[in-house]
Design a protein around this motif. Structure first.
Motif, mmCIF file in Angstrom:
data_model
loop_
_atom_site.group_PDB
_atom_site.id
_atom_site.type_symbol
_atom_site.label_atom_id
_atom_site.label_comp_id
_atom_site.label_asym_id
_atom_site.label_seq_id
_atom_site.Cartn_x
_atom_site.Cartn_y
_atom_site.Cartn_z
ATOM 1 N N LEU A 9 -23.813 -31.438 73.523
ATOM 2 C CA LEU A 9 -24.718 -29.822 73.954
ATOM 3 C C LEU A 9 -25.629 -30.001 75.636
ATOM 4 N N GLY A 10 -25.661 -30.611 76.364
ATOM 5 C CA GLY A 10 -25.637 -30.812 77.466
ATOM 6 C C GLY A 10 -24.493 -30.464 78.020
ATOM 7 N N GLY A 11 -23.510 -30.421 77.986
ATOM 8 C CA GLY A 11 -22.402 -30.274 78.904
ATOM 9 C C GLY A 11 -21.722 -28.407 78.172
ATOM 10 N N LEU A 12 -22.326 -28.030 77.032
ATOM 11 C CA LEU A 12 -22.158 -26.596 76.515
ATOM 12 C C LEU A 12 -23.246 -26.324 77.491
ATOM 13 N N LEU A 13 -24.369 -26.976 77.231
ATOM 14 C CA LEU A 13 -25.263 -26.097 78.093
ATOM 15 C C LEU A 13 -25.235 -25.451 79.488
ATOM 16 N N ALA A 14 -24.395 -26.521 80.989
ATOM 17 C CA ALA A 14 -24.248 -26.488 81.814
ATOM 18 C C ALA A 14 -23.617 -25.584 81.987
ATOM 19 N N SER A 15 -21.759 -26.269 80.725
ATOM 20 C CA SER A 15 -20.989 -24.482 81.145
ATOM 21 C C SER A 15 -21.903 -23.792 81.632
ATOM 22 N N LEU A 16 -22.223 -22.850 80.124
ATOM 23 C CA LEU A 16 -22.651 -21.752 80.576
ATOM 24 C C LEU A 16 -24.159 -21.099 81.069
ATOM 25 N N THR A 17 -24.382 -21.894 81.759
ATOM 26 C CA THR A 17 -25.409 -21.463 82.841
ATOM 27 C C THR A 17 -24.730 -21.899 84.547
ATOM 28 N N LEU A 18 -23.142 -22.358 84.826
ATOM 29 C CA LEU A 18 -22.534 -22.013 85.283
ATOM 30 C C LEU A 18 -21.918 -20.454 85.627
ATOM 31 N N ALA A 19 -21.449 -20.381 83.751
ATOM 32 C CA ALA A 19 -20.761 -19.825 83.708
ATOM 33 C C ALA A 19 -21.509 -17.573 84.181
ATOM 34 N N GLY A 20 -23.123 -17.915 83.842
ATOM 35 C CA GLY A 20 -23.631 -17.430 83.755
ATOM 36 C C GLY A 20 -23.995 -16.801 86.144
ATOM 37 N N CYS A 21 -23.241 -17.885 86.646
ATOM 38 C CA CYS A 21 -24.028 -17.525 88.282
ATOM 39 C C CYS A 21 -22.875 -16.585 88.531
ATOM 40 N N GLY A 22 -22.146 -15.665 87.997
ATOM 41 C CA GLY A 22 -20.866 -14.896 88.714
ATOM 42 C C GLY A 22 -20.483 -14.069 87.458
ATOM 43 N N ILE A 47 -21.469 -7.547 96.730
ATOM 44 C CA ILE A 47 -20.912 -8.725 96.232
ATOM 45 C C ILE A 47 -22.803 -9.553 95.969
ATOM 46 N N TYR A 48 -23.358 -9.709 96.975
ATOM 47 C CA TYR A 48 -24.652 -10.286 96.076
ATOM 48 C C TYR A 48 -25.791 -9.598 95.026
ATOM 49 N N VAL A 53 -26.491 -13.395 92.831
ATOM 50 C CA VAL A 53 -28.284 -13.377 92.997
ATOM 51 C C VAL A 53 -28.556 -14.264 91.727
ATOM 52 N N ASN A 54 -27.681 -14.190 90.723
ATOM 53 C CA ASN A 54 -27.966 -14.843 89.213
ATOM 54 C C ASN A 54 -28.572 -16.124 89.920
ATOM 55 N N CYS A 55 -27.694 -16.933 90.349
ATOM 56 C CA CYS A 55 -28.550 -18.069 91.003
ATOM 57 C C CYS A 55 -29.247 -18.715 92.530
ATOM 58 N N HIS A 56 -28.612 -17.436 93.620
ATOM 59 C CA HIS A 56 -29.429 -17.477 94.750
ATOM 60 C C HIS A 56 -30.436 -16.841 94.074
ATOM 61 N N GLY A 57 -31.008 -15.912 93.507
ATOM 62 C CA GLY A 57 -32.055 -15.157 92.929
ATOM 63 C C GLY A 57 -32.836 -16.062 93.016
ATOM 64 N N THR A 58 -33.053 -17.222 91.956
ATOM 65 C CA THR A 58 -33.157 -17.923 91.052
ATOM 66 C C THR A 58 -33.650 -19.119 91.347
ATOM 67 N N GLY A 59 -32.880 -19.464 92.251
ATOM 68 C CA GLY A 59 -32.871 -21.376 92.582
ATOM 69 C C GLY A 59 -31.536 -22.008 91.202
ATOM 70 N N MET A 60 -31.071 -21.119 91.068
ATOM 71 C CA MET A 60 -30.235 -22.036 89.788
ATOM 72 C C MET A 60 -29.633 -23.079 90.121
ATOM 73 N N ALA A 61 -29.517 -24.017 89.621
ATOM 74 C CA ALA A 61 -28.846 -25.638 89.604
ATOM 75 C C ALA A 61 -28.855 -25.804 91.424
ATOM 76 N N GLY A 62 -29.976 -25.519 91.507
ATOM 77 C CA GLY A 62 -30.736 -26.578 92.950
ATOM 78 C C GLY A 62 -30.061 -25.370 94.463
ATOM 79 N N ALA A 63 -29.850 -23.581 93.432
ATOM 80 C CA ALA A 63 -29.248 -22.961 94.598
ATOM 81 C C ALA A 63 -30.401 -22.612 95.746
#
Length: 125
Positions: A9-22, A47-48, A53-63
């Motif tokens: 479940l953690g791996g699935l969540l990480a995959s979905l999180t990264l998929a949301g970054c683009g 482009i931003y 913005v999905n990651c760099h606007g929220t700090g997702m995954a430490g961005a």
């Protein structure tokens, strides 16, 4: 009924999180060309807004977040890494940063311009 373990479940969540970054549409053409074969240069702000913005606007995954209140973080990144290294990381990916921020049809020049845009938006020195 089969139960899924925490690791799966953690791996699935990480995959979905990264998929949301683009971009959900995926690559159109890795060369950066449009349907007519012409290179379609987009504005860094566009482009931003579409990819970063999905990651760099929220700090997702430490961005590192973009904005004047985050100037010191970006200034420190420039001081430690240098602009060419930041562009290389944006193109190749590193840690939680996916290659090209998932903008697979962005040219190297568009990526570089977008990194510069993010630094300017953050007031980095």
């Amino acid at each position: 009924m089969r139960r899924f373990g925490p690791a799966l479940l953690g791996g699935l969540l990480a995959s979905l999180t990264l998929a949301g970054c683009g971009d959900a549409d995926g690559p159109a053409d890795a060369s950066g060309a449009d349907a007519s074969g012409e290179s379609a240069s987009r504005e860094p702000a566009e482009i931003y807004a579409q990819y970063c913005v999905n990651c760099h606007g929220t700090g997702m995954a430490g961005a590192p977040m973009v904005g004047p209140e985050h100037r010191l973080i970006w200034s420190e990144e420039i001081e430690e890494e240098g602009f060419p290294t930041l562009v290389k990381i944006a193109i190749e990916g590193q840690n939680g940063m996916p290659p090209r921020g998932t903008c697979f049809d962005c040219s190297d020049e568009e990526i570089e311009a977008t990194v510069l845009y993010m630094l300017k938006e953050s007031g980095a020195k």
